[in-house]
Design an enzyme around this catalytic site. Structure first.
Site, PDB file in Angstrom:
ATOM      1  CB  CYS A   1      47.771  -2.508  84.060  1.00 25.67           C
ATOM      2  SG  CYS A   1      46.946  -2.923  86.192  1.00 25.67           S
TER       3      CYS A   1
ATOM      4  CG  HIS B   1      48.269   1.621  83.209  1.00 21.34           C
ATOM      5  ND1 HIS B   1      47.633   1.424  82.503  1.00 21.34           N
ATOM      6  CD2 HIS B   1      48.239   1.295  84.328  1.00 21.34           C
ATOM      7  CE1 HIS B   1      46.683   0.660  82.993  1.00 21.34           C
ATOM      8  NE2 HIS B   1      47.234   0.232  84.153  1.00 21.34           N
TER       9      HIS B   1
END
Length: 204
Positions: free
Chosen positions: A49, A146
């Site tokens: 991310c 994630h």
């Protein structure tokens, strides 16, 4: 900050709620240059991310959504560029990745901004679906997923790339999903607790 990077087998750049400010902190501490040198020497770097965004060539935040600078130069490890926008992606994912092996993985996306590749033929997507992540060769990669390392077969295949580079035998890929395994263990703990604890006395 202030510590030396040392000689790791891999560097993981995790997610961040303040990507531009954390990138500035990496530069101020000297770690940014150490990570770049590590990568240039063949080290494995993986970003998740915000870490993926930092690995790119440039980051732009014209509306100052992060409260930091309007733009910044990334680490330049991946030929991608990120522009922060007000739209946010938040969704559970069950997708097939194609790198480092073709594997079905679970995770979730939670990020702001749009990341696109720049003109560079070396960068490749880690999935058939565009926008989930990219890699350059075997050592440099990042994703918006994630929880990627919860996936046992994917995690082992990523580790095996480093083991191969060190002339070590690859590890078997038959590992369970860590998140699912954790939930099963918690269920067993709850069942054992219910079986052996007198709730009436506990509540008194």
């Amino acid at each position: 900050p202030g510590d030396s990077l040392g000689s790791p087998d891999a560097v993981l750049l995790p997610g961040s709620k303040q990507t531009l400010n954390d990138l500035a902190a990496l530069r101020k501490s000297g770690l940014a240059e150490q990570v770049k040198q590590f990568a240039n020497n063949g080290g494995h770097v993986f970003g998740i991310c915000g870490g993926l965004q930092m690995m790119g060539e440039k980051l732009e935040d014209p509306d100052q959504l992060e409260g930091g600078p309007l733009k910044a130069v990334g680490l330049g490890l991946l030929p991608v560029a990120t522009r922060f926008t007000s739209s946010k992606v938040l969704r559970q994912r069950d997708v097939e990745l194609t790198w480092p092996i073709r594997s079905q993985v679970q995770g979730y996306e939670l990020h702001q901004g749009l990341t696109l590749t720049t003109e560079n033929s070396l960068v490749k997507s880690i999935a058939d679906e565009a926008g989930l992540g990219w890699h350059v060769g075997a050592a440099i990669a990042g994703t918006y997923l994630h929880g990627i390392f919860d996936n046992g077969d994917w995690r082992r295949s990523w580790i095996n790339q480093m083991r191969t580079a060190k002339h070590l035998q690859p590890l078997p890929l038959d590992r369970p999903h860590h998140g699912m395994q954790r939930e099963q263990l918690l269920e067993r703990l709850a069942d054992a607790f219910d079986a052996h604890v007198n709730w009436g006395k506990l509540l008194q």
